[in-house]
Design a protein around this motif. Sequence first.
Motif, short mmCIF file in Angstrom:
data_model
loop_
_atom_site.label_atom_id
_atom_site.label_comp_id
_atom_site.label_asym_id
_atom_site.label_seq_id
_atom_site.Cartn_x
_atom_site.Cartn_y
_atom_site.Cartn_z
N TYR A 137 43.14 39.91 30.97
CA TYR A 137 43.81 38.60 30.91
C TYR A 137 43.08 37.66 29.98
O TYR A 137 43.71 36.86 29.27
CB TYR A 137 43.95 38.00 32.31
N GLU A 138 41.77 37.74 29.93
CA GLU A 138 41.02 36.91 28.97
C GLU A 138 41.39 37.30 27.54
O GLU A 138 41.55 36.42 26.68
CB GLU A 138 39.52 37.05 29.21
N LYS A 139 41.55 38.60 27.29
CA LYS A 139 41.97 39.05 25.95
C LYS A 139 43.33 38.48 25.58
O LYS A 139 43.62 38.24 24.41
CB LYS A 139 42.05 40.58 25.90
N ALA A 140 44.16 38.27 26.59
CA ALA A 140 45.51 37.73 26.36
C ALA A 140 45.50 36.19 26.29
O ALA A 140 46.55 35.59 26.11
CB ALA A 140 46.46 38.20 27.46
N GLY A 141 44.33 35.57 26.44
CA GLY A 141 44.22 34.12 26.28
C GLY A 141 44.03 33.31 27.54
O GLY A 141 43.88 32.09 27.49
N PHE A 142 44.01 33.95 28.70
CA PHE A 142 43.83 33.23 29.96
C PHE A 142 42.37 32.84 30.14
O PHE A 142 41.46 33.52 29.65
CB PHE A 142 44.27 34.08 31.15
N THR A 143 42.15 31.74 30.87
CA THR A 143 40.81 31.32 31.25
C THR A 143 40.75 31.17 32.76
O THR A 143 41.76 30.92 33.41
CB THR A 143 40.43 29.97 30.58
N ASN A 144 39.56 31.32 33.29
CA ASN A 144 39.34 31.16 34.72
C ASN A 144 39.63 29.71 35.10
O ASN A 144 39.21 28.79 34.41
CB ASN A 144 37.89 31.51 35.03
N HIS A 145 40.35 29.53 36.20
CA HIS A 145 40.77 28.18 36.57
C HIS A 145 40.31 27.81 37.99
O HIS A 145 39.69 26.78 38.19
CB HIS A 145 42.29 28.06 36.45
N LEU A 146 40.63 28.61 38.98
CA LEU A 146 40.28 28.34 40.37
C LEU A 146 39.71 29.59 41.01
O LEU A 146 40.02 30.71 40.59
CB LEU A 146 41.53 27.97 41.18
N ILE A 147 38.96 29.40 42.05
CA ILE A 147 38.54 30.51 42.88
C ILE A 147 39.01 30.19 44.29
O ILE A 147 38.70 29.12 44.82
CB ILE A 147 37.01 30.72 42.85
N GLU A 148 39.77 31.09 44.89
CA GLU A 148 40.21 30.91 46.27
C GLU A 148 39.17 31.55 47.16
O GLU A 148 38.71 32.67 46.92
CB GLU A 148 41.56 31.60 46.48
N MET A 149 38.77 30.82 48.20
CA MET A 149 37.75 31.33 49.12
C MET A 149 38.34 31.43 50.51
O MET A 149 39.35 30.78 50.81
CB MET A 149 36.53 30.41 49.08
N ARG A 150 37.72 32.26 51.35
CA ARG A 150 38.20 32.42 52.71
C ARG A 150 37.02 32.49 53.67
O ARG A 150 35.92 32.88 53.28
CB ARG A 150 39.11 33.62 52.84
N LEU A 151 37.28 32.15 54.89
CA LEU A 151 36.30 32.25 55.97
C LEU A 151 37.00 32.94 57.13
O LEU A 151 38.10 32.54 57.52
CB LEU A 151 35.84 30.86 56.40
N VAL A 152 36.39 33.98 57.64
CA VAL A 152 36.98 34.71 58.76
C VAL A 152 36.26 34.27 60.02
O VAL A 152 35.04 34.40 60.13
CB VAL A 152 36.84 36.24 58.55
N GLY A 153 37.03 33.74 60.95
CA GLY A 153 36.46 33.29 62.21
C GLY A 153 36.42 34.42 63.23
O GLY A 153 36.87 35.53 62.97
N PRO A 154 35.92 34.13 64.41
CA PRO A 154 35.84 35.15 65.46
C PRO A 154 37.24 35.56 65.92
O PRO A 154 38.18 34.77 65.87
CB PRO A 154 35.07 34.45 66.59
N LYS A 155 37.34 36.80 66.37
CA LYS A 155 38.64 37.30 66.85
C LYS A 155 38.71 37.24 68.35
O LYS A 155 37.81 37.30 69.07
CB LYS A 155 38.85 38.74 66.39
#
Length: 155
Positions: A137-155
């Motif tokens: 995707y970088e070769k196609a011209g895209f740049t990094n924009h956001l990082i989605e993060m997650r937190l897993v709580g107790p089950k």
Amino acid sequence: MDIFKIRTAVLDDLETLLEFEQGIIAAERPYDPTLRAGRISYYDLGELIKSDDAEVVVVECEGSIVASGYAQIKKAKAYLDHEVYSYLGFMYTHSDYRGKGLNKKVVDALKTWSDSRGISEIRLTVYSDNIGAIKAYEKAGFTNHLIEMRLVGPK
């Protein structure tokens, strides 16, 4: 002469495209422990093919489909400086044809389609550990924009 031809997908392509979808899912499972076990589906490919607000493209080589992707017009969040954007997905290249620039051909075709609709904002998502896809995707011209993060709580 270029042996690769890009064209708009048609409903007759669905059998191959559904195989590609399973290939994408198999490739992404190692990056996403939240994917349900067993056969799943990400897309309604038939509806995307029929939609006026989406463009599904395929790359053919000697009559066989070897790569795919789609752009879908989506409404942007009210606080952004654009009203709509093109979201790219279903980016797949058959393993025998990787490294030949087909992903860029697909992205370029989807950019052209987006431009024809007056859309300049184009986005996609990729797993942060999927270095090969990020580089493509970088070769196609895209740049990094956001990082989605997650937190897993107790089950």
